[in-house]
Write an enzyme that holds these catalytic residues in place. Structure first.
Site, PDB file in Angstrom:
ATOM      1  N   LYS A 107       0.816  -1.211   0.000  1.00 46.27           N
ATOM      2  CA  LYS A 107       0.000   0.000   0.000  1.00 46.27           C
ATOM      3  C   LYS A 107       0.856   1.270   0.000  1.00 46.27           C
ATOM      4  CE  LYS A 107      -4.114  -2.199   1.695  1.00 46.27           C
ATOM      5  NZ  LYS A 107      -3.768  -3.533   2.206  1.00 46.27           N
TER       6      LYS A 107
HETATM    7  C1  LIG Z   1      -4.557  -4.586   1.878  1.00 49.57           C
HETATM    8  C2  LIG Z   1      -3.838  -5.872   1.911  1.00 49.57           C
HETATM    9  C3  LIG Z   1      -4.292  -6.982   1.167  1.00 49.57           C
HETATM   10  C4  LIG Z   1      -5.569  -6.936   0.368  1.00 49.57           C
HETATM   11  O1  LIG Z   1      -5.474  -6.104  -0.771  1.00 49.57           O
HETATM   12  P1  LIG Z   1      -6.779  -5.558  -1.500  1.00 49.57           P
HETATM   13  O2  LIG Z   1      -6.296  -4.576  -2.491  1.00 49.57           O
HETATM   14  O3  LIG Z   1      -7.644  -4.935  -0.450  1.00 49.57           O
HETATM   15  O4  LIG Z   1      -7.451  -6.735  -2.129  1.00 49.57           O
HETATM   16  C5  LIG Z   1      -3.537  -8.141   1.190  1.00 49.57           C
HETATM   17  N1  LIG Z   1      -2.413  -8.236   1.937  1.00 49.57           N
HETATM   18  C6  LIG Z   1      -1.953  -7.203   2.669  1.00 49.57           C
HETATM   19  C7  LIG Z   1      -0.723  -7.385   3.481  1.00 49.57           C
HETATM   20  C8  LIG Z   1      -2.640  -5.992   2.681  1.00 49.57           C
HETATM   21  O5  LIG Z   1      -2.188  -4.978   3.411  1.00 49.57           O
END
Ligand SMILES: *Cc1c(COP(=O)(O)O)cnc(C)c1O
Length: 432
Positions: A107
């Protein structure tokens, strides 16, 4: 480039409006009007290009009409100040390590890009304060808060389910101060997401405050995630040319996989995708049956995937013209229990000496089970295992080394505002 709402009941908007609004007024999600196919020459040379150069080219396709090349390239290069390496884990299976950024989760890419883009788009609106609301199940909050930290004219509110994120996750967004306020909600992630959505739908509130969302409903969060699918392909292409490529994405709100589907639509030669779910399996059920039934989320050890009603589901459906048959041609699903995921973590550690985090392990297991002869698979290792020490160490039975930038957060004090799931209280808090 203009953006339309998946609900098709709201006006078409500019990039700036799509980013500032986050969610369309009809509760739909914004989609770019066009998805540009990249030329064959780009894919022929891609393995000789850097992550930053690849990302600049892809960003041009989305944002090139709205932002002069020089400014856009600066945003992209500032965002991608770290590598995203592809590592071989075992025969035919590779991990795309998305945890080399400042908060050690994928993210960081979307969070850093959105902070820079929003600052750029708002620089003409002197003195206007933008309030960024973000609901987090753990990793979004830290990536967004750290991405926006100290950015003038922007205040970030991170809503998180109290007691349902790991210690280090909480410290990464709730200890920052400055322009970042953490709000501990006495409820689940879905409650946090519902509060944020209600705030956007509250027209009275929106007359008083400029609100935007930094969840993956925001186009500035999810579109840049497509960059690293191209870079993953570039690294893989250096190694192989004669296999079919399958990409597996551990999925929660489906923002990450949606960015991959956009990359495929732009011509990236990915044969198919696997969406790996934990026990929160709405998308898996949809792929099996064609029926989408949101359910309350259940708590698992892959907490960032504990989403009962994934927000980007609408984008996936829209991208494929609502054709279930077309969706299942490109994507298959799996759903695993915590026990199965822990088993994969243990096996991968003892056999390959690779430490998986629980989310990545869900993806690795899916490839291990679903990969066909003649295929190579890449799974997205979405966060560093040390972010989930409380789960990873008991499962593996060995200490997991803590990267220095994570240890730095652990020494800090949490300071958050406790609130219930009551919208009126949240509204009053924002207005005070
Ligand atoms: C947010 C997140 C996900 C899920 O991703 P999405 O885009 O919401 O499907 C998976 N793994 C980790 C470590 C995350 O932080």
């Amino acid at each position: 480039m203009n953006y339309y709402s998946t609900q098709k009941k709201a006006p078409i908007v500019s990039l700036k409006e799509a980013v500032v609004r986050g969610l369309a007024p009809d509760r739909g999600l914004y989609m770019p009007e066009r998805i540009e196919a990249l030329p064959a020459s780009f894919f022929e040379e891609i393995e000789h290009m850097s992550l930053q150069d690849i990302a600049c080219r892809v960003a041009q396709a989305f944002f090139g009409e709205d932002i002069p090349t020089e400014d856009l390239e600066k945003i992209v290069r500032d965002t991608l100040s770290f590598d995203i390496p592809l590592k071989k884990v075992k025969d035919s299976i590779y991990a795309l390590e998305l945890f080399h950024g400042p908060t050690l989760a994928f993210k960081d890419v979307g969070g850093r890009f959105m902070a820079r883009l929003l600052r750029y788009l708002m620089q003409t609106d002197d003195g206007k304060r933008v309030n960024v609301l973000v609901a987090t199940s753990g990793d979004t909050g830290s990536a967004v808060a750290n991405g926006f930290l100290g950015v003038e004219g922007i205040h970030v509110y991170v809503l998180y389910p109290k007691g349902k994120v790991s210690e280090v996750q909480e410290k990464q967004f709730a200890s920052l101060g400055q322009n970042c306020t953490a709000v501990a909600i006495d409820g689940t992630f879905d409650d946090c997401q519902a509060l944020v959505k209600s705030a956007f739908m509250d027209s009275e509130l929106n007359k008083k405050l400029t609100l935007t969302s930094a969840n993956s409903i925001n186009v500035a969060r999810f579109l840049p995630q497509s960059f690293y699918y191209f870079y993953a392909y570039a690294q893989w292409k250096k190694l192989h040319r004669n296999k079919e490529l399958v990409v597996c994405v551990p999925s929660g709100n489906l923002g990450n996989i949606t960015a991959g589907l956009f990359a495929k639509r732009m011509g990236l030669p990915i044969q198919r995708f696997i969406a790996a779910n934990n026990r929160n399996d709405m998308f898996f059920q949809y792929l099996q049956t064609g029926n989408a039934l949101p359910k309350p989320s259940v708590v698992t050890i892959e907490n960032a995937m504990d989403v009962g009603d994934p927000s980007n589901f609408e984008r996936v459906v829209d991208l494929y013209g609502k054709q279930h048959s077309a969706i299942v041609k490109d994507i298959s699903g799996v759903s695993y229990t915590d026990e199965q995921i822990a088993e994969t973590m243990k096996a991968t550690f003892s056999e390959e000496n690779y430490v998986l985090d629980p989310h990545g392990a869900c993806g690795m297991r899916a490839l291990h089970e679903k990969l066909q002869p003649g295929e190579d698979g890449i799974f997205l290792e979405t966060a560093h295992p040390a972010k989930f020490l409380d789960r990873v160490e008991p499962i593996l039975g060995v200490p997991v080394p803590m990267p220095e930038r994570l240890a730095w957060f652990l020494k800090r004090e949490v300071c958050s505002v406790p609130l219930s799931t009551d919208y009126a209280a949240f509204r009053a808090f924002l207005l005070q």
